[in-house]
Scaffold this active site. Structure first.
Site, PDB file in Angstrom:
ATOM      1  CG  HIS A 190      -0.103   0.129   2.509  1.00  0.00           C
ATOM      2  ND1 HIS A 190       0.429  -0.969   3.156  1.00  0.00           N
ATOM      3  CD2 HIS A 190       0.289   1.208   3.220  1.00  0.00           C
ATOM      4  CE1 HIS A 190       1.112  -0.563   4.212  1.00  0.00           C
ATOM      5  NE2 HIS A 190       1.046   0.756   4.271  1.00  0.00           N
ATOM      6  CB  THR A 202       1.044   5.338   4.299  1.00  0.00           C
ATOM      7  OG1 THR A 202       1.337   3.980   4.630  1.00  0.00           O
ATOM      8  CG2 THR A 202       0.387   6.023   5.487  1.00  0.00           C
ATOM      9  CG  HIS A 221       7.024   5.277   0.425  1.00  0.00           C
ATOM     10  ND1 HIS A 221       6.651   6.345   1.212  1.00  0.00           N
ATOM     11  CD2 HIS A 221       7.055   4.191   1.250  1.00  0.00           C
ATOM     12  CE1 HIS A 221       6.464   5.922   2.447  1.00  0.00           C
ATOM     13  NE2 HIS A 221       6.692   4.605   2.507  1.00  0.00           N
ATOM     14  CB  THR A 266       7.018  -0.155   2.783  1.00  0.00           C
ATOM     15  OG1 THR A 266       7.136   1.178   3.265  1.00  0.00           O
ATOM     16  CG2 THR A 266       8.065  -1.040   3.469  1.00  0.00           C
TER      17      THR A 266
HETATM   18  P1  A2P Z   1       5.091   3.078   5.198  1.00  0.00           P
HETATM   19  O1  A2P Z   1       3.958   3.942   4.764  1.00  0.00           O
HETATM   20  O2  A2P Z   1       6.404   3.617   4.838  1.00  0.00           O
HETATM   21  O3  A2P Z   1       4.962   1.668   4.710  1.00  0.00           O
HETATM   22  P2  A2P Z   1       3.372   0.151  11.458  1.00  0.00           P
HETATM   23  O4  A2P Z   1       3.108  -1.253  11.025  1.00  0.00           O
HETATM   24  O5  A2P Z   1       4.820   0.419  11.760  1.00  0.00           O
HETATM   25  O6  A2P Z   1       2.443   0.631  12.502  1.00  0.00           O
HETATM   26  O7  A2P Z   1       3.073   1.040  10.167  1.00  0.00           O
HETATM   27  C1  A2P Z   1       1.879   0.926   9.475  1.00  0.00           C
HETATM   28  C2  A2P Z   1       1.966   1.760   8.211  1.00  0.00           C
HETATM   29  O8  A2P Z   1       2.002   3.152   8.536  1.00  0.00           O
HETATM   30  C3  A2P Z   1       3.189   1.504   7.376  1.00  0.00           C
HETATM   31  O9  A2P Z   1       2.748   1.486   6.042  1.00  0.00           O
HETATM   32  C4  A2P Z   1       4.132   2.634   7.712  1.00  0.00           C
HETATM   33  O10 A2P Z   1       5.104   3.039   6.822  1.00  0.00           O
HETATM   34  C5  A2P Z   1       3.191   3.758   8.073  1.00  0.00           C
HETATM   35  N1  A2P Z   1       3.750   4.569   9.144  1.00  0.00           N
HETATM   36  C6  A2P Z   1       4.107   4.142  10.381  1.00  0.00           C
HETATM   37  N2  A2P Z   1       4.514   5.179  11.144  1.00  0.00           N
HETATM   38  C7  A2P Z   1       4.415   6.294  10.382  1.00  0.00           C
HETATM   39  C8  A2P Z   1       4.703   7.674  10.592  1.00  0.00           C
HETATM   40  N3  A2P Z   1       5.167   8.125  11.750  1.00  0.00           N
HETATM   41  N4  A2P Z   1       4.501   8.522   9.554  1.00  0.00           N
HETATM   42  C9  A2P Z   1       4.048   8.086   8.378  1.00  0.00           C
HETATM   43  N5  A2P Z   1       3.757   6.800   8.111  1.00  0.00           N
HETATM   44  C10 A2P Z   1       3.939   5.908   9.098  1.00  0.00           C
END
Ligand code: A2P
Length: 218
Positions: A69, A71, A153, A155
């Protein structure tokens, strides 16, 4: 009320449709498989292993992600700044459940993460919080002056012990640098090196990925 607070998701984002997840996952795997065999990559292998001459299998090095996905807003169940405002935004409400076509324009790899850069359209930028790039200014000086949406992006994988939030930061870090030297023409596009184990492959033909705008509760 407590109910309202807990009804906010962990994050909002575009979720790749399952057939597209397979396609993007395979493209990323092929890229990693080729990258670690290139002489240019081996020359900088110490960035990943801490030691010259040591080999690395990038497919094993990264733990790949399942629900791919992009975000848009990390809400942390309402605890993140601006989460409530985002959830109330009429564009967010109107778009919820709609399918969009994301354009993946580059793949990037660092010793911490592997990801795909998403180039958002004007319409898609309406779902992108305006202050996203500014929030990272403290850690990554210069990121606040990048165009809005630069952090977008997907991940694809993280090294052991690395949180996915790192992927967007790694992308911003690459984008504030002067364009790296083109070290190799690959089938998918030109590969550039940005120092300290940072690689970016600009795709000759962007990958078009159908994705549903929705949210994740966990
Ligand atoms: P990303 O969007 O780079 O993949 P987690 O499993 O660590 O709680 O994260 C859930 C999702 O939210 C992931 O997709 C992650 O990164 C994104 N994410 C986690 N923490 C943040 C943050 N502080 N700011 C922006 N996106 C975040």
């Amino acid at each position: 009320s407590l109910l309202e607070e807990t009804s906010l998701p962990l994050y909002f984002g575009w979720f790749l449709l399952s057939s597209v997840q397979v396609k993007v996952g395979c493209t990323a795997m092929d890229f990693l498989k080729t990258l670690d065999t290139l002489e240019a990559f081996k020359k900088h292998i110490a960035d990943f292993t801490g030691q010259a001459e040591k080999e690395v299998d990038l497919e094993q090095y990264f733990e790949t992600k399942e629900t791919l996905h992009c975000t848009t807003k990390f809400c942390n169940y309402g605890k993140a700044d601006g989460a409530k405002e985002y959830a109330k935004n009429p564009v967010v409400k109107k778009s919820y459940g709609s399918v969009f076509s994301l354009s993946l324009t580059a793949l990037f790899v660092t010793p911490r993460t592997v990801g795909a850069r998403v180039s958002l359209t004007e319409e898609q930028l309406q779902l992108w919080p305006a202050d996203t790039e500014k929030e990272s200014e403290v850690g990554i000086p210069g990121s606040a002056s990048l165009p809005v949406g630069s952090r977008a992006h997907i991940t694809l994988g993280c090294a052991a012990g690395v949180e996915p939030v790192q992927t967007g930061l790694d992308l911003l870090q690459i984008l504030i640098l002067p364009e790296g030297e083109a070290v190799e023409e690959m089938e998918l596009g030109s590969l550039r090196y940005y120092g300290e184990g940072r690689w970016m492959l600009s795709l000759r033909e962007p990958i078009c990925a159908a994705a549903c705008f929705s949210s994740f509760y966990g």
